[in-house]
Scaffold this active site. Sequence first.
Site, PDB file in Angstrom:
ATOM      1  N   ASP A  72       0.533   2.715  14.087  1.00  0.00           N
ATOM      2  CA  ASP A  72       1.051   2.468  12.740  1.00  0.00           C
ATOM      3  C   ASP A  72       2.447   3.048  12.540  1.00  0.00           C
ATOM      4  OD1 ASP A  72       0.496   5.150  12.783  1.00  0.00           O
ATOM      5  OD2 ASP A  72      -1.055   5.098  11.238  1.00  0.00           O
ATOM      6  N   HIS A  95       0.803   7.429  14.341  1.00  0.00           N
ATOM      7  CA  HIS A  95      -0.285   7.868  15.220  1.00  0.00           C
ATOM      8  C   HIS A  95      -0.223   7.130  16.550  1.00  0.00           C
ATOM      9  CE1 HIS A  95      -1.696   8.712  11.050  1.00  0.00           C
ATOM     10  NE2 HIS A  95      -1.846   9.906  11.616  1.00  0.00           N
ATOM     11  N   SER A 112      -3.193  18.643  13.600  1.00  0.00           N
ATOM     12  CA  SER A 112      -3.411  17.677  12.527  1.00  0.00           C
ATOM     13  C   SER A 112      -3.917  16.348  13.093  1.00  0.00           C
ATOM     14  CB  SER A 112      -2.126  17.515  11.708  1.00  0.00           C
ATOM     15  OG  SER A 112      -1.037  17.142  12.531  1.00  0.00           O
TER      16      SER A 112
END
Length: 253
Positions: free
Chosen positions: A184, A187, A14
Amino acid sequence: MVGPIRPQFVLFGSSIVQFSYSHQGWGAILSDLYSRKADILLRGYAGWNSRCGLQVLDEVFPKDATVQPSLVIIYFGGNDSLEPHPSGLGAHVPLPEYVENMRKIAIHLKSLSEKTRIIFLTAPAISEAQITEVFGNCLGRSNESCRKYSAACVQLCQELGVKVIDLWKAIQQRDDWSTACFTDGIHLSSEGSNIVVKEILEVLKETDWEPNLHWRSLPTEFPEISPYIFVGPKGETAVKVSHLDLEWQTQWH
């Protein structure tokens, strides 16, 4: 197909995979280290969970491909571990289903070739405080849920004999992990990616795979050509450019 044919390393997963070339990411670092040794192929899809990965498995890794990857690095789990949404929508996958999805992915990859090696990356830790600061709330994510999915992935890999890197633990070994390792809260920053690369290279260096897939062990492409181009600073006949240790590579021995 551009030749010569090199070993193929596929990064599949992902957003931790899709964004691995951003912010001096771990995919970019691997591509640099293996620039004359292996082709790093990125197959990352932000927002995906293990259900999505399983759905396209045959397309991304066809069993009848002429060339099969030498290494596949798999990451799913962070989105699976999200809290269920009352609407029934969202990326959440119940833990038992996540385990079975990852089992099916591992079995498929192991069937590709006797030479295809596999490394699973678990769900990393997250910084709940940073997520709240950036997005206003935790977005249904919790570090404890990531821990559970990470532990389940580790247990599955041990059962299947698949190499696994416990990113949930690895990232938290750094004292300032919650502020340094993320862009953040979810990530990875360059500091977070450095941890991922270190863990991957340790597995590649220490595992008795034949051939060894550590970047220092794989042959360099066309090493016989470059020595005839540059003369050394002391006037010697040639500098073997293909064998130079560049400053930014020395930390990855």
